[in-house]
Design an enzyme around this catalytic site. Structure first.
Site, short mmCIF file in Angstrom:
data_model
loop_
_atom_site.label_atom_id
_atom_site.label_comp_id
_atom_site.label_asym_id
_atom_site.label_seq_id
_atom_site.Cartn_x
_atom_site.Cartn_y
_atom_site.Cartn_z
N ASN A 233 -1.81 8.74 -4.35
CA ASN A 233 -2.20 7.94 -3.19
C ASN A 233 -1.80 8.54 -1.84
OD1 ASN A 233 -3.53 5.67 -4.48
ND2 ASN A 233 -1.50 5.14 -5.29
N ARG B 4 11.06 -0.36 -13.43
CA ARG B 4 10.58 -0.28 -12.05
C ARG B 4 9.61 -1.42 -11.73
NH1 ARG B 4 6.27 3.95 -9.43
NH2 ARG B 4 7.27 4.26 -7.42
N TYR C 106 -5.76 2.48 -8.84
CA TYR C 106 -6.22 3.86 -8.69
C TYR C 106 -6.16 4.58 -10.03
CZ TYR C 106 -1.31 5.30 -8.97
OH TYR C 106 -0.02 5.51 -9.39
N HIS D 151 11.90 6.26 -2.31
CA HIS D 151 11.30 6.83 -1.09
C HIS D 151 11.88 6.28 0.21
CE1 HIS D 151 8.69 8.36 -4.11
NE2 HIS D 151 7.85 7.36 -4.15
N HIS E 109 12.49 11.89 -9.29
CA HIS E 109 11.32 11.02 -9.13
C HIS E 109 10.06 11.86 -9.23
CE1 HIS E 109 9.46 7.18 -7.68
NE2 HIS E 109 8.44 8.03 -7.56
N CYS E 110 9.44 11.82 -10.40
CA CYS E 110 8.16 12.52 -10.61
C CYS E 110 7.40 11.77 -11.69
CB CYS E 110 8.39 13.98 -11.00
SG CYS E 110 9.51 14.25 -12.40
N HIS E 111 6.14 12.14 -11.87
CA HIS E 111 5.27 11.39 -12.76
C HIS E 111 4.50 12.32 -13.70
CE1 HIS E 111 5.77 8.06 -9.90
NE2 HIS E 111 5.39 8.89 -8.94
N ASP F 16 8.25 13.45 -6.22
CA ASP F 16 7.14 12.49 -6.33
C ASP F 16 5.86 13.17 -6.81
OD1 ASP F 16 6.02 9.94 -6.32
OD2 ASP F 16 5.33 10.09 -4.25
#
Length: 291
Positions: free
Chosen positions: A250, A121, A46, A178, A28-30, A245
């Protein structure tokens, strides 16, 4: 409309004490932007600092991770190009989870599948706009089931309770982001955590033991999140994923050093066999990584 800004990630990541096994996966990363090339959505709540693929690769090198699953975040909306670009440059080391709506055709989803996407998602959390239209969401799910994809749900604790019956109707793999964002100050006896544990007894449910920095009010090293992750691993060690993450969109305070997050893993799962399941075997099975 003025967009909410985000804290930048800690780019001085420490070297973790824990040495991850070969082919370990950050599940889980962006990637964010660069926004000059891949603009943020006007509908996003955001606009984060750029978090390009090069920064992600640097992080993974420091942490000793070989694979990753890029999860589309809401700042890019349904424009999945930044993620697809990063997957294409990874030489097979990345897979993806997209965001889509019911305007996507079967052809659109096939193109995403060809690009390395393996799941879709949906965000339910209030600060990202709240729950989606459930009818439209179900239409999307029906389009991706033939591809063998899974559903990823980003929920707050109260959403697990409110939408329990809706989630229970699907028999495709469902992955909870999460740890369901269950707050650690409400103890492991809180209703949302109990419901999540019950769902994890079902063979199609998975959970990411990520987001320790999100559910802990106390800051690093986030030890208060460990019992929640331990409980989930005890129920379904073959359906547990772990992720950083990064770059932590945020986060209001307690921006983590990602080495601290990786160093939680041997506390959560002390034996090497379970560690390998979480970091290597489980993501390989779900996302189709090959040795």
């Amino acid at each position: 409309m003025k967009k909410k800004s985000c804290m930048a990630p800690n780019k001085n990541t420490s070297t973790p004490k824990y040495k991850a096994p070969k082919n370990a996966c950050d599940a889980h990363c962006h990637v964010f932007g660069p926004h000059e090339i891949f603009p943020y959505s006007d509908k996003a709540t955001y606009w984060p600092p750029d978090g390009p693929k090069e920064d992600l690769a640097k992080l993974h090198k420091t942490l000793g991770l070989d694979r990753a699953v890029l999860v589309q975040a809401s700042c890019h909306g349904i424009d999945n190009r930044a993620m697809i670009d990063a997957i294409a440059s990874s030489n097979g080391a990345y897979r993806g989870v997209c965001i889509a709506d019911d305007t996507f055709s079967v052809k659109d989803f096939k193109e995403l599948d060809d690009g390395g996407v393996r799941g879709v998602r949906f965000n339910f959390v209030t600060h990202l706009g709240g729950a989606p239209d459930l009818v439209k969401m179900e239409n999307v799910i029906n389009k991706v089931i033939p591809l063998g994809w899974h559903l990823v749900i980003h929920v707050n604790a109260e959403d697990i309770i409110k939408y329990a019956d809706f989630f229970a109707k699907f028999d495709l793999p469902i992955v909870v982001d999460h740890m369901g964002r269950v707050p650690t100050n409400l103890t492991v006896h809180q209703e949302a955590y109990k419901i999540l544990c019950e769902f994890m007894k079902k063979e199609n449910w998975w959970v990411k033991i990520s987001g320790s920095e999100r559910i802990s009010p106390h800051g690093a090293p986030f030890y208060d999140a460990v019992p929640y992750a331990q409980g989930l691993v005890a129920i379904a060690p073959d359906r547990i994923l772990w992720g950083t993450d990064y770059p932590h969109p945020n986060i209001k305070e307690h921006m983590p050093d990602d080495a601290d997050l990786l160093d939680l893993l041997p506390l959560i799962a002390p034996d090497e066999e379970t560690q390998k399941k979480i970091l290597v075997d489980n993501p390989a099975r779900l996302y189709g990584f090959e040795d």
